[in-house]
Enzyme design. Structure first.
Site, PDB file in Angstrom:
ATOM      1  N   HIS A 119      34.741  42.240  48.663  1.00  0.00           N
ATOM      2  CA  HIS A 119      35.071  40.827  48.623  1.00  0.00           C
ATOM      3  C   HIS A 119      33.819  40.006  48.302  1.00  0.00           C
ATOM      4  O   HIS A 119      32.705  40.379  48.679  1.00  0.00           O
ATOM      5  CB  HIS A 119      35.663  40.381  49.965  1.00  0.00           C
ATOM      6  N   GLU A 191      38.918  38.691  41.318  1.00  0.00           N
ATOM      7  CA  GLU A 191      38.586  37.474  42.060  1.00  0.00           C
ATOM      8  C   GLU A 191      37.512  36.689  41.303  1.00  0.00           C
ATOM      9  O   GLU A 191      36.309  36.874  41.538  1.00  0.00           O
ATOM     10  CB  GLU A 191      38.071  37.825  43.461  1.00  0.00           C
TER      11      GLU A 191
END
Length: 287
Positions: A119, A191
């Protein structure tokens, strides 16, 4: 001439596509056990409200903080998966005996199905490297967990034409650690970091499709057609119930990883139904 009986079945028919994947990353937003319990109860009501077809079309996974994992797994509907937000430490090498560490085996033992890795918070705030994330990918898969691997470029990398190089560098490092038969346990989440956060402008659907198509092509060329078919490519970047439909029908967007929308069962339910509807449309179109 002699007519031969047709073979049973339809050998030319492609195998059914994998389920759509929807992950809810709770981050560290919920600060109390009672808040986690309340959200779980709402999620249980949501899941029971789905039709059998909707529930069968989408794999839903929630990612609570470490301290709530066991509590959530015990309370949550059995058909909703639970995953961790990380495993091991923010620096390497991966070890089983670090003070304060959480291992893949521990997560597996308490009922976690998968782990979120790579992430942007951990890459860009905590300094996790591609090499460390790749180590974690291998350790998680070896322990029997599935992996949701986030890939993404920063605003300056996109501005200077480095987005593709950044994404493929991140993917290449992790892909080396994925066994040939494990791609069905891997979800990739694109992302674009510049599109994440309160007030951010999401990456447009055409660009999300273009990026995911390129990621799948890279996997096809290096890991084979079966790996490219089995891996699921999702999008994460300010996705919510108001814009999910614009991404859900794209050929190479197999689901989402959501943040704020995943902390509200009503909003999450709308996204589940959007994905289920998109999956049904794709299935219907392939006949």
């Amino acid at each position: 001439g002699l007519l031969l009986p047709a073979p049973f079945g339809n050998p030319a028919r492609a195998p059914p596509p994998p389920k759509k994947h929807l992950a809810a990353n709770w981050k560290a937003v919920l600060r109390t056990a009672s808040a986690a319990d309340a959200l779980v109860d709402d999620l249980n009501r949501l899941w029971r409200s789905l039709s059998p077809a909707e529930a069968a079309a989408v794999e839903l996974c929630v990612h609570p903080p470490f301290v709530f994992l066991d509590r959530v797994r015990r309370r949550l509907h059995a058909d909703i998966a639970v995953g961790a937000q990380n495993v091991y430490d923010a620096t390497g090498p991966v070890r089983e005996d670090n003070t304060g560490g959480v291992t893949a085996a521990m997560l597996k033992d308490i009922g976690c199905a998968r782990v979120l890795l790579g992430h942007s918070d951990r890459r860009n705030r905590l300094g996790e490297t591609d090499a460390l994330i790749a180590e974690k990918v291998r350790a998680a898969l070896d322990a029997g967990l599935s992996v949701t691997l986030t890939l993404g470029e920063l605003a300056w990398q996109r501005k200077w034409g480095l987005a593709r190089r950044t994404l493929l560098r991140q993917l290449r490092a992790a892909a080396r650690e994925v066994p040939e038969d494990a791609w069905d346990r891997v979800v990739l989440a694109y992302e674009p970091v510049w599109s994440v956060g309160e007030g951010a402008v999401p990456c447009g659907p055409r660009e999300a499709q273009r990026v995911n198509e390129e990621l799948r092509r890279w996997i096809r060329e290096r890991a084979g057609e079966e790996a490219a078919r089995k891996v699921r490519l999702t999008y994460t970047g300010s996705v919510d119930e108001t814009n999910a439909a614009t991404y859900a029908g794209l050929e190479d967007v197999d689901g989402f990883v959501v943040g704020r929308a995943g902390l509200d069962a009503k909003r999450l339910g709308a996204i589940v139904r959007t994905l289920a509807s998109a999956g049904a449309s794709c299935d219907g179109g392939s006949d």
